[in-house]
Design a protein around this motif. Structure first.
Motif, PDB file in Angstrom:
ATOM      1  N   UNK A 126       0.543  -1.126  -0.111  1.00  0.00           N
ATOM      2  CA  UNK A 126      -0.024   0.065  -0.089  1.00  0.00           C
ATOM      3  C   UNK A 126       0.711   1.288  -0.120  1.00  0.00           C
ATOM      4  N   UNK A 127       2.190   1.157  -0.076  1.00  0.00           N
ATOM      5  CA  UNK A 127       2.944   2.521  -0.093  1.00  0.00           C
ATOM      6  C   UNK A 127       3.714   2.385  -1.466  1.00  0.00           C
ATOM      7  N   UNK A 128       3.766   3.875  -2.220  1.00  0.00           N
ATOM      8  CA  UNK A 128       4.236   4.356  -3.420  1.00  0.00           C
ATOM      9  C   UNK A 128       5.535   4.292  -3.441  1.00  0.00           C
ATOM     10  N   UNK A 129       6.229   4.338  -4.647  1.00  0.00           N
ATOM     11  CA  UNK A 129       7.711   4.539  -4.692  1.00  0.00           C
ATOM     12  C   UNK A 129       7.889   5.772  -5.421  1.00  0.00           C
ATOM     13  N   UNK A 130       8.949   6.627  -5.106  1.00  0.00           N
ATOM     14  CA  UNK A 130       9.132   7.893  -5.801  1.00  0.00           C
ATOM     15  C   UNK A 130      10.489   7.754  -6.341  1.00  0.00           C
ATOM     16  N   UNK A 131      10.525   7.866  -7.740  1.00  0.00           N
ATOM     17  CA  UNK A 131      11.987   7.850  -8.348  1.00  0.00           C
ATOM     18  C   UNK A 131      12.244   9.187  -8.644  1.00  0.00           C
ATOM     19  N   UNK A 132      13.332   9.972  -7.973  1.00  0.00           N
ATOM     20  CA  UNK A 132      13.742  11.332  -8.444  1.00  0.00           C
ATOM     21  C   UNK A 132      14.896  11.102  -9.438  1.00  0.00           C
ATOM     22  N   UNK A 133      14.842  12.138 -10.457  1.00  0.00           N
ATOM     23  CA  UNK A 133      15.716  12.159 -11.695  1.00  0.00           C
ATOM     24  C   UNK A 133      16.050  10.748 -12.341  1.00  0.00           C
ATOM     25  N   UNK A 134      14.533  10.269 -12.789  1.00  0.00           N
ATOM     26  CA  UNK A 134      14.815   8.936 -13.439  1.00  0.00           C
ATOM     27  C   UNK A 134      15.531   8.889 -14.673  1.00  0.00           C
ATOM     28  N   UNK A 135      15.567  10.129 -15.475  1.00  0.00           N
ATOM     29  CA  UNK A 135      16.492  10.192 -16.649  1.00  0.00           C
ATOM     30  C   UNK A 135      17.822   9.974 -16.476  1.00  0.00           C
ATOM     31  N   UNK A 136      18.454  10.131 -15.137  1.00  0.00           N
ATOM     32  CA  UNK A 136      19.878   9.818 -14.751  1.00  0.00           C
ATOM     33  C   UNK A 136      19.997   8.236 -14.388  1.00  0.00           C
ATOM     34  N   UNK A 137      19.063   7.650 -13.872  1.00  0.00           N
ATOM     35  CA  UNK A 137      19.231   6.387 -13.179  1.00  0.00           C
ATOM     36  C   UNK A 137      18.758   5.303 -14.044  1.00  0.00           C
ATOM     37  N   UNK A 138      17.753   5.592 -14.948  1.00  0.00           N
ATOM     38  CA  UNK A 138      17.241   4.862 -15.826  1.00  0.00           C
ATOM     39  C   UNK A 138      17.112   5.414 -17.171  1.00  0.00           C
ATOM     40  N   UNK A 139      17.844   5.832 -17.843  1.00  0.00           N
ATOM     41  CA  UNK A 139      18.152   6.719 -18.939  1.00  0.00           C
ATOM     42  C   UNK A 139      17.728   5.777 -20.256  1.00  0.00           C
ATOM     43  N   UNK A 140      16.898   6.592 -21.178  1.00  0.00           N
ATOM     44  CA  UNK A 140      16.510   5.643 -22.303  1.00  0.00           C
ATOM     45  C   UNK A 140      17.798   5.498 -23.302  1.00  0.00           C
ATOM     46  N   UNK A 141      18.953   6.122 -22.919  1.00  0.00           N
ATOM     47  CA  UNK A 141      19.974   5.742 -23.741  1.00  0.00           C
ATOM     48  C   UNK A 141      20.582   4.595 -23.462  1.00  0.00           C
ATOM     49  N   UNK A 142      20.310   3.964 -22.316  1.00  0.00           N
ATOM     50  CA  UNK A 142      20.678   2.856 -21.924  1.00  0.00           C
ATOM     51  C   UNK A 142      19.588   1.558 -21.943  1.00  0.00           C
ATOM     52  N   UNK A 143      18.805   1.767 -22.695  1.00  0.00           N
ATOM     53  CA  UNK A 143      17.761   0.828 -22.958  1.00  0.00           C
ATOM     54  C   UNK A 143      18.195  -0.513 -23.139  1.00  0.00           C
ATOM     55  N   UNK A 144      18.939  -0.677 -23.941  1.00  0.00           N
ATOM     56  CA  UNK A 144      19.606  -2.053 -24.241  1.00  0.00           C
ATOM     57  C   UNK A 144      20.254  -2.918 -23.014  1.00  0.00           C
ATOM     58  N   UNK A 145      21.125  -1.979 -22.668  1.00  0.00           N
ATOM     59  CA  UNK A 145      21.768  -2.381 -21.281  1.00  0.00           C
ATOM     60  C   UNK A 145      20.783  -2.809 -20.379  1.00  0.00           C
ATOM     61  N   UNK A 146      19.725  -1.741 -19.982  1.00  0.00           N
ATOM     62  CA  UNK A 146      18.723  -1.928 -18.904  1.00  0.00           C
ATOM     63  C   UNK A 146      17.972  -3.227 -19.041  1.00  0.00           C
ATOM     64  N   UNK A 147      17.646  -3.492 -20.458  1.00  0.00           N
ATOM     65  CA  UNK A 147      16.796  -4.895 -20.765  1.00  0.00           C
ATOM     66  C   UNK A 147      17.556  -5.769 -20.456  1.00  0.00           C
ATOM     67  N   UNK A 148      18.950  -5.929 -20.604  1.00  0.00           N
ATOM     68  CA  UNK A 148      20.051  -7.194 -20.590  1.00  0.00           C
ATOM     69  C   UNK A 148      20.165  -7.280 -19.189  1.00  0.00           C
ATOM     70  N   UNK A 149      20.579  -6.291 -18.295  1.00  0.00           N
ATOM     71  CA  UNK A 149      20.864  -6.477 -16.765  1.00  0.00           C
ATOM     72  C   UNK A 149      19.712  -6.530 -16.094  1.00  0.00           C
TER      73      UNK A 149
END
Length: 278
Positions: A126-149
């Motif tokens: 019942x508690x939410x998760x807030x991600x600050x600066x998601x573009x730094x932690x989970x940037x789309x330029x790393x889509x391939x690496x994120x999908x793999x790891x």
């Protein structure tokens, strides 16, 4: 008897006059540096913000200094409940690493093959998760690496409500910057336009969207809501959110304290903003 009637009529007249005067004064409201301050107005704005964060997974986006983290901090303050985040917002924040957003080793292969592995819960229900600066932690330029790891993370994004009745909120400078696997799970979008300093409070101007395509095009709010337009473009609303500075409990320069070795600092501009970085 006549005096009694006169007294009653006089009392009613006084009450009516007082009510009219109260409504006139209330409708005029107060002003802080030219910004109209009306308690009913801010109450409605705050309620709309809370409703978005309570019912949707929200993405807040906008240029530097437009008020993205301020809006997170306001929503967290107004909700007043425990939450998870990668940065500290207030006394109700429980700091977590983004690597905690997993499904116990289960990926799409486990679901397709029917070999799902049970795991111990990582979050309270019942508690939410807030991600600050998601573009730094989970940037789309790393889509391939994120999908793999992190193949479990997209599964978690999709199943967070089932697993923990959790909504995942994220902010980023650009709407298209975060990992697409997270971005496609967001159901409401708030574009922060600017933050105005009004002395003891800040006012964030923003537009909210319930449709990604409308947010991407930065469509303006309609002059009058129309159900057919809403079906096509989603709900688009203009907002102003009031945040008192005393409500701000988070480190507005979090990444400085995270990255800079203060002992090696060699000086700087004395006029640099040291208190609140919006």
């Amino acid at each position: 008897m006549k005096l009694t009637y006169i007294a009653i009529i006089t009392a009613v007249g006084i009450l009516a006059a007082a009510g009219i005067i109260y409504l006139i004064v209330r409708s005029r409201g107060k002003k802080i540096r030219g910004i109209e301050i009306d308690s009913d107005f801010w109450t409605v704005q705050h309620r709309q913000l809370v409703e978005l964060f309570e019912n949707e997974s929200v993405m807040v986006y906008g240029k530097k200094g437009s008020g993205k983290d301020l809006l997170f901090a306001l929503a967290i303050y107004l909700r007043g409940e425990k939450h998870y985040s990668n940065i500290h917002y207030d006394e109700n924040t429980e700091i977590r690493e983004l690597s905690d957003l997993h499904c116990g080793g289960n990926t799409y292969e486990n679901f397709v093959s029917g070999k799902v592995k049970k795991f111990d819960p990582v979050f309270e229900n019942g508690y939410d998760f807030y991600i600050s600066d998601g573009g730094i932690y989970l940037g789309c330029q790393y889509n391939k690496e994120l999908n793999q790891k992190y193949p479990e993370m997209p599964v978690f994004f999709a199943l967070s409500r089932h697993l923990y009745d959790m909504r995942i909120h994220i902010n980023s400078q650009a709407l298209g910057r975060p990992w697409d696997k997270l971005r496609e799970q967001q159901s409401a979008f708030i574009h922060t336009l600017k933050t105005t300093d009004c002395g003891d409070c800040l006012v964030v101007s923003a537009i909210s969207y319930t449709r990604y395509e409308s947010a991407l095009e930065c469509l303006p709010p309609p002059e009058k809501e129309n159900k057919y337009e809403t079906m096509k473009f989603g709900q688009i609303r203009e907002h102003k959110f009031l945040i008192r500075k005393e409500w701000i409990k988070y480190d507005t320069r979090h990444f400085r304290s995270l990255l800079i070795n203060e002992e090696q600092e060699t000086g700087g501009n004395e006029n640099a903003r040291a208190n609140i970085c919006i």
